[in-house]
Each structure stands twice: as structure tokens, then as C-alpha cells.
Design a protein around this motif. Structure first.
Motif, mmCIF file in Angstrom:
data_model
loop_
_atom_site.group_PDB
_atom_site.id
_atom_site.type_symbol
_atom_site.label_atom_id
_atom_site.label_comp_id
_atom_site.label_asym_id
_atom_site.label_seq_id
_atom_site.Cartn_x
_atom_site.Cartn_y
_atom_site.Cartn_z
ATOM 1 N N GLN A 38 0.734 -1.489 -0.026
ATOM 2 C CA GLN A 38 0.342 -0.125 -0.501
ATOM 3 C C GLN A 38 1.256 1.372 -0.314
ATOM 4 N N LEU A 39 1.879 1.468 0.728
ATOM 5 C CA LEU A 39 2.751 2.402 1.146
ATOM 6 C C LEU A 39 3.585 2.957 -0.222
ATOM 7 N N LEU A 40 3.961 1.420 -0.575
ATOM 8 C CA LEU A 40 4.495 2.076 -2.151
ATOM 9 C C LEU A 40 3.852 2.494 -3.378
ATOM 10 N N THR A 45 7.703 11.361 1.362
ATOM 11 C CA THR A 45 8.504 10.912 2.207
ATOM 12 C C THR A 45 9.694 11.466 2.471
ATOM 13 N N THR A 46 9.798 12.211 1.177
ATOM 14 C CA THR A 46 11.180 12.368 0.906
ATOM 15 C C THR A 46 11.686 13.700 2.579
ATOM 16 N N PHE A 47 10.719 13.884 3.069
ATOM 17 C CA PHE A 47 11.370 14.802 4.090
ATOM 18 C C PHE A 47 11.381 14.289 5.261
ATOM 19 N N LEU A 48 11.662 12.783 5.500
ATOM 20 C CA LEU A 48 12.324 11.714 6.768
ATOM 21 C C LEU A 48 13.714 11.667 6.370
ATOM 22 N N ILE A 49 14.318 12.119 5.046
ATOM 23 C CA ILE A 49 15.543 12.304 4.002
ATOM 24 C C ILE A 49 16.819 12.960 4.799
ATOM 25 N N SER A 50 17.695 13.117 5.948
ATOM 26 C CA SER A 50 18.783 14.482 5.866
ATOM 27 C C SER A 50 19.439 14.875 5.463
ATOM 28 N N HIS A 51 20.210 13.698 4.506
ATOM 29 C CA HIS A 51 21.431 13.832 3.835
ATOM 30 C C HIS A 51 21.695 12.674 3.125
ATOM 31 N N ILE A 66 3.673 6.182 -2.583
ATOM 32 C CA ILE A 66 4.438 6.837 -3.353
ATOM 33 C C ILE A 66 4.653 6.717 -4.657
ATOM 34 N N LEU A 67 4.228 5.770 -5.421
ATOM 35 C CA LEU A 67 5.000 5.603 -6.690
ATOM 36 C C LEU A 67 3.890 6.266 -7.260
ATOM 37 N N ASP A 68 2.724 6.182 -6.975
ATOM 38 C CA ASP A 68 1.590 7.469 -7.749
ATOM 39 C C ASP A 68 2.196 9.180 -6.876
ATOM 40 N N GLY A 69 2.733 9.436 -6.075
ATOM 41 C CA GLY A 69 3.236 11.042 -6.062
ATOM 42 C C GLY A 69 2.359 11.110 -4.794
ATOM 43 N N LYS A 70 1.511 9.983 -4.185
ATOM 44 C CA LYS A 70 0.211 10.356 -3.275
ATOM 45 C C LYS A 70 0.665 10.376 -1.715
ATOM 46 N N LEU A 71 1.890 10.415 -1.882
ATOM 47 C CA LEU A 71 3.050 9.811 -0.241
ATOM 48 C C LEU A 71 3.884 10.688 -0.334
#
Length: 127
Positions: A75-77, A87-93, A80-85
């Protein structure tokens, strides 16, 4: 029976990372008397340097459980692939794979600044 066999081939490397233990310890120390500490995730193995004394003196309850990754991953994938979620804000580096040792050091030493490090072969680095 050798340890590696007893531990389903994980050996002694299959234990929580040091930063996970430090964070759990900090939560226990900060928690009010009679409070509850929840530790969701995927953990394995054994640990040391855990504040069992503070846990017992405060009468804390611990609620644990593994994250149901397999159940929610499809579901999550899709989201993400559809651009509805996003998660890039989680990446700091973002670091090149060759910089992995630096990434681990950053996570260990700068816990309040580093949330997620993404390693890519030949990747673009950014802090």
C-alpha cells in the motif's frame, strides 16, 4: 551448538544499533513515574547498558511490537509511486556509497541533526 546456529545465522551482529538503545534509554529516563514507554520497530538480539534501574524505580510499563512492514509495504509503495505520499522529508542526508562510514558516524554523533541517510553508488551528496 555454535552461537551463529542458535541465532539463525545472524550471529552477534543481530542486535539493536547503539543509537536505538541510547534513544530508548533517554525515553525511559524522561518518562514520568508510572508512565508507559512504547518501542515499535524491528529489533533483535540482546543489549547492554540499558537503564533497568530507572525503569523499575519509576514503575514504567513497556509496550513493544514489531512494525507490520510486510502488511503495509504494498500500500505504501503504491502511494509513494503514485506521488500521493511524500517521504523525502525524512531524508536529512544523501551520500555516496563510499561515504557510508561517514554516514554511520554522523548518525552516531549528531542524532538530533541526522534523521535518515540515503546511500547511493555514485550518488550526489548533500547535507
Amino acid at each position: 551448538m555454535p552461537l551463529r546456529q542458535k541465532s539463525a545465522s545472524f550471529g552477534t551482529d543481530a542486535r539493536p544499533n547503539g543509537h536505538i538503545i541510547r534513544r530508548a534509554s533517554g525515553v525511559i529516563i524522561a518518562c514520568r513515574k508510572g508512565g508507559r514507554v512504547s518501542i515499535p520497530g524491528v529489533y533483535g538480539g540482546v543489549t547492554d547498558k540499558f537503564p533497568i534501574g530507572a525503569l523499575m524505580e519509576k514503575g514504567l510499563s513497556i509496550k513493544t511490537g514489531e512494525t507490520h512492514l510486510q502488511k503495509y509495504m504494498p500500500q505504501l509503495l503504491e502511494l509513494i509511486l503514485d506521488g500521493k505520499l511524500d517521504t523525502t522529508f525524512l531524508i536529512s542526508h544523501r551520500l555516496d556509497l563510499e561515504q557510508a562510514p561517514e554516514g554511520y558516524k554522523m548518525v552516531k554523533e549528531r542524532q538530533n541533526e541526522v534523521t535518515k541517510v540515503v546511500l547511493k553508488p555514485g550518488g550526489v551528496t548533500s547535507h
